[in-house]
Design a protein around this motif. Structure first.
Motif, mmCIF file in Angstrom:
data_model
loop_
_atom_site.group_PDB
_atom_site.id
_atom_site.type_symbol
_atom_site.label_atom_id
_atom_site.label_comp_id
_atom_site.label_asym_id
_atom_site.label_seq_id
_atom_site.Cartn_x
_atom_site.Cartn_y
_atom_site.Cartn_z
ATOM 1 N N GLN A 7 0.829 -1.213 0.000
ATOM 2 C CA GLN A 7 0.000 0.000 0.000
ATOM 3 C C GLN A 7 0.863 1.262 0.000
ATOM 4 O O GLN A 7 0.578 2.217 -0.725
ATOM 5 C CB GLN A 7 -0.934 0.011 1.217
ATOM 6 N N ARG A 8 1.918 1.260 0.809
ATOM 7 C CA ARG A 8 2.822 2.414 0.854
ATOM 8 C C ARG A 8 3.459 2.656 -0.508
ATOM 9 O O ARG A 8 3.530 3.785 -0.986
ATOM 10 C CB ARG A 8 3.912 2.205 1.914
ATOM 11 N N GLU A 9 3.936 1.585 -1.129
ATOM 12 C CA GLU A 9 4.572 1.715 -2.436
ATOM 13 C C GLU A 9 3.594 2.241 -3.480
ATOM 14 O O GLU A 9 3.957 3.089 -4.301
ATOM 15 C CB GLU A 9 5.152 0.367 -2.881
ATOM 16 N N LYS A 10 2.363 1.777 -3.425
ATOM 17 C CA LYS A 10 1.352 2.216 -4.386
ATOM 18 C C LYS A 10 1.058 3.713 -4.219
ATOM 19 O O LYS A 10 1.025 4.461 -5.200
ATOM 20 C CB LYS A 10 0.075 1.394 -4.194
ATOM 21 N N VAL A 11 0.866 4.143 -2.982
ATOM 22 C CA VAL A 11 0.587 5.558 -2.718
ATOM 23 C C VAL A 11 1.769 6.423 -3.145
ATOM 24 O O VAL A 11 1.599 7.441 -3.825
ATOM 25 C CB VAL A 11 0.262 5.779 -1.214
ATOM 26 N N LEU A 12 2.960 6.017 -2.770
ATOM 27 C CA LEU A 12 4.149 6.796 -3.099
ATOM 28 C C LEU A 12 4.365 6.866 -4.611
ATOM 29 O O LEU A 12 4.677 7.932 -5.150
ATOM 30 C CB LEU A 12 5.377 6.219 -2.401
ATOM 31 N N THR A 13 4.186 5.772 -5.292
ATOM 32 C CA THR A 13 4.328 5.764 -6.751
ATOM 33 C C THR A 13 3.350 6.743 -7.382
ATOM 34 O O THR A 13 3.714 7.520 -8.276
ATOM 35 C CB THR A 13 4.100 4.334 -7.304
ATOM 36 N N GLN A 14 2.130 6.754 -6.887
ATOM 37 C CA GLN A 14 1.111 7.658 -7.434
ATOM 38 C C GLN A 14 1.469 9.123 -7.178
ATOM 39 O O GLN A 14 1.369 9.956 -8.078
ATOM 40 C CB GLN A 14 -0.255 7.336 -6.841
ATOM 41 N N VAL A 15 1.902 9.438 -5.960
ATOM 42 C CA VAL A 15 2.275 10.820 -5.630
ATOM 43 C C VAL A 15 3.432 11.280 -6.512
ATOM 44 O O VAL A 15 3.413 12.389 -7.056
ATOM 45 C CB VAL A 15 2.636 10.950 -4.126
ATOM 46 N N LEU A 16 4.427 10.435 -6.672
ATOM 47 C CA LEU A 16 5.572 10.793 -7.514
ATOM 48 C C LEU A 16 5.157 10.973 -8.971
ATOM 49 O O LEU A 16 5.584 11.922 -9.632
ATOM 50 C CB LEU A 16 6.677 9.743 -7.394
ATOM 51 N N GLN A 17 4.309 10.083 -9.473
ATOM 52 C CA GLN A 17 3.856 10.202 -10.861
ATOM 53 C C GLN A 17 3.084 11.501 -11.071
ATOM 54 O O GLN A 17 3.261 12.170 -12.090
ATOM 55 C CB GLN A 17 2.997 9.003 -11.247
ATOM 56 N N GLU A 18 2.233 11.864 -10.116
ATOM 57 C CA GLU A 18 1.463 13.104 -10.230
ATOM 58 C C GLU A 18 2.380 14.321 -10.312
ATOM 59 O O GLU A 18 2.025 15.331 -10.915
ATOM 60 C CB GLU A 18 0.494 13.247 -9.061
ATOM 61 N N ALA A 19 3.554 14.218 -9.695
ATOM 62 C CA ALA A 19 4.511 15.325 -9.718
ATOM 63 C C ALA A 19 5.508 15.204 -10.873
ATOM 64 O O ALA A 19 6.395 16.044 -11.018
ATOM 65 C CB ALA A 19 5.257 15.388 -8.390
ATOM 66 N N GLY A 20 5.374 14.142 -11.700
ATOM 67 C CA GLY A 20 6.251 13.989 -12.857
ATOM 68 C C GLY A 20 7.516 13.195 -12.591
ATOM 69 O O GLY A 20 8.499 13.335 -13.322
ATOM 70 N N TYR A 21 7.530 12.358 -11.569
ATOM 71 C CA TYR A 21 8.703 11.558 -11.235
ATOM 72 C C TYR A 21 8.345 10.076 -11.257
ATOM 73 O O TYR A 21 7.178 9.712 -11.274
ATOM 74 C CB TYR A 21 9.242 11.938 -9.844
#
Length: 175
Positions: free
Chosen positions: A132-146
């Motif tokens: 769950q942590r990895e999924k949330v973090l991946t999404q936050v980073l993608q939203e910011a372009g990373y």
């Protein structure tokens, strides 16, 4: 300046104010000095990790071990400078830079996916699974372009955090 038996002079107060970019009033600096002297139990002029841990709010913080690396051995001026990021008058940039230092545990000037994941693990404990942590973090980073492979500099980190409102303030009681 720095041990419990000494008093702050007007010059000391102004020097500390300048050191912390005028984010605390002179009254707040005097109050912080009184608190610093209470924490500096041996009147050494700096606060040790053990002395910081005597503050219940600090000891209970899930990031306390990371923060201890940043605060162990601070003298009064540096103690106030550290706390200045928590001032209501601190800029988003100043707050983000402090948070960046918390995440950048190896002090290499970059924060990796795993660095952020470690902090999330500290903050969420068993409430979230690693997946769950990895999924949330991946999404936050993608939203910011990373991506997961990105290494974030301090500026990148500010960009990612900038889209979220940060509220990190401490009240300094004035006696």
């Amino acid at each position: 300046m720095g041990n419990a038996s000494s008093m702050l002079t007007q010059y000391d107060i102004e020097e500390v104010q300048e050191h912390c970019n005028f984010l605390f009033s002179q009254q707040e600096i005097v109050s912080l000095y009184q608190r610093f002297c209470q924490l500096d139990r041996n009147a050494k002029g700096f606060i040790s990790a053990d002395e910081f841990l005597s503050v219940p709010e600090f000891a209970m913080n899930p990031l306390s071990q990371r923060l201890l690396k940043m605060v162990d051995g601070l003298n009064f001026k540096d103690f106030v400078a550290f706390l200045s990021a928590f001032s209501a008058r601190a800029s988003m940039q100043q707050k983000s830079e402090l948070i960046f230092r918390v995440y950048d545990s190896d002090s290499n000037g970059k924060v990796s996916f795993n660095d952020i994941l470690e902090v999330l693990r500290d903050l969420s404990g068993s409430f979230l699974s690693d997946e769950q942590r990895e999924k949330v973090l991946t999404q936050v980073l993608q939203e910011a372009g990373y991506t997961r492979e990105s290494y974030l500099t301090s500026d990148d980190f500010v960009k990612v955090l900038g889209s979220y409102g940060l509220k990190m303030e401490v009240e300094v009681p004035i006696d």
